[in-house]
Design an enzyme around this catalytic site. Structure first.
Site, mmCIF file in Angstrom:
data_model
loop_
_atom_site.group_PDB
_atom_site.id
_atom_site.type_symbol
_atom_site.label_atom_id
_atom_site.label_comp_id
_atom_site.label_asym_id
_atom_site.label_seq_id
_atom_site.Cartn_x
_atom_site.Cartn_y
_atom_site.Cartn_z
ATOM 1 N N GLU A 164 -30.260 -8.425 -26.362
ATOM 2 C CA GLU A 164 -29.695 -8.131 -24.914
ATOM 3 C C GLU A 164 -28.752 -7.386 -24.673
ATOM 4 O OE1 GLU A 164 -30.730 -11.112 -21.298
ATOM 5 O OE2 GLU A 164 -31.325 -11.351 -23.370
ATOM 6 N N ASP B 56 -27.852 -19.137 -24.073
ATOM 7 C CA ASP B 56 -29.036 -18.983 -23.703
ATOM 8 C C ASP B 56 -29.979 -18.978 -25.134
ATOM 9 O OD1 ASP B 56 -28.427 -18.905 -21.159
ATOM 10 O OD2 ASP B 56 -29.195 -16.920 -20.799
#
Length: 382
Positions: A155, A167
């Site tokens: 990410e 997450d």
């Protein structure tokens, strides 16, 4: 979804796939604390991404997304960031390669029912699902935390969102009917049962506002927190993140901080304290008190961290009016997406009807509502 993905995979690639289920996540409390090395309280949920996947004996990775009927491919020899959903797969493969692991070409079909932009972390579910699939197919023997770090770095380097690890952690470590207290500094975590699952439902209300600002503003908030730490190190030389500070210490040096930086630091330190208090209340079965902390969290996210929006504030305000709601707040990166609400199971229908009616009257559109359950993390299912 599994049969859809399997059928499409066989049609496109003419072989039997491995099936991986990879969930979205909720976070009861502890928002924007993970990249400040603080505390979070997430869980995996029953909304998920499904992969049908198999190795193909080449140096090419082929992926077909059922949600937009788009095929994308990339070579293992030259992986570079691009636009679109394929970027998340590229990021995972690249980060596995950076660890010295030999990734081999694969074919896959991806489908799912995690609403995009709703704050349930569909991106981490895409990353976690591919991690689990390749770890299984190629025998990498990565730990769940290793895979979470791969997803986080993917990410950072490909979509360019400097997210914390919450997450990816929740996606990979979830357990049915349990929430997880994660210390984002030490990465130590504790499971404990969500005792209220028979009496209360977790209800997500989607504002239908897509959080297009979230990625860029996320990085701005992170920079502001880092600026606060840098200034406060003059008075507390041993600190390296806001995790090391209390609200009282931030207040003590308020006049040394730019106003916006002060607000960000005040929110994060207060939120860490709320998470710890909420865990203590939950362990004592004090849902009302934990819920009050969720309302306070929303207030901080809206006024101090400034990542809410009028629609989310309106939804949180509606929830606060309802006696069947123990707690509510915005969830996720912000600027849109969902509120999370703890609603008495016996009154879910009444709550949903009220919220939908009021929201439609105010904004001219009906919110989507998801009554969710807490489920296992990403795993091979067939």
């Amino acid at each position: 979804m599994i049969s859809q993905a399997t059928e499409q995979f066989k049609k496109l690639f003419h072989k039997e796939p491995l099936i991986v289920s990879s969930p979205g996540r909720i976070n009861l409390i502890g928002e924007h604390t993970d990249y400040n090395e603080g505390f979070v309280l997430p869980a995996a949920i029953d909304k998920k991404i499904i992969y049908a996947i198999a190795l193909n004996g080449t140096d090419t990775c082929n992926a077909y997304a059922l949600f937009n009927h788009e095929m994308a491919s990339f070579s293992l020899k030259d992986i570079r960031p691009t636009e679109g959903w394929i970027n998340y797969l590229k990021g995972v493969v690249y980060q596995l390669q950076q660890r010295g692991l030999e990734v081999k070409g694969f074919d896959c079909v991806i489908t799912g029912d995690i609403p995009i932009g709703a704050g349930m972390s569909s991106s981490a579910a895409v990353e976690g699902g591919l991690n689990v699939a390749l770890n299984h197919l190629l025998g990498f023997n990565l730990s769940r935390m290793d895979m979470a770090r791969v997803g986080q770095l993917a990410e950072h380097t490909f979509p360019g969102v400097k997210c914390g690890i919450m997450d990816q952690f929740a996606n990979l470590h979830g357990q049915k009917d349990r929430v997880m207290l994660l210390d984002c500094r030490s990465l130590e975590f504790t499971y404990f049962p969500f005792e209220f699952s028979k009496e209360y439902n977790i209800v997500l209300v989607n504002s239908m506002v897509h959080h297009s600002l979230a990625s860029s503003e996320y990085n701005v908030r992170r920079a502001q927190c880092e600026e606060g730490v840098k200034i406060l190190q003059e008075f507390f030389p041993d600190i390296n993140s806001l995790r090391n500070l209390t609200s009282a210490q931030v207040e003590q040096y308020k006049d040394k901080l730019p106003p916006k930086v002060y607000d960000r630091c005040r929110y994060v330190t207060g939120e860490n304290e709320r998470v710890e208090k909420a865990c203590a209340h939950l362990q004592r079965n004090e849902l009302k008190e934990a819920g009050e902390l969720m309302f306070a969290s929303h207030e901080g996210l809206s006024k101090l961290y400034e990542v809410s929006c009028p629609e989310l504030d309106f939804l949180a305000g509606l929830a606060k009016q309802r006696p069947e709601v123990a707690g509510a707040r915005m969830m996720g990166g912000g600027f849109g997406g969902c509120t999370i609400n703890l609603v008495k199971s016996s009154a879910v229908e009444a709550f949903v009807a009220f919220v939908k009616g009021e929201y439609e009257n105010k904004y001219g559109k009906a919110p989507e509502v998801y009554v969710t359950s807490i489920e296992d993390g990403a795993k091979v299912v067939a």
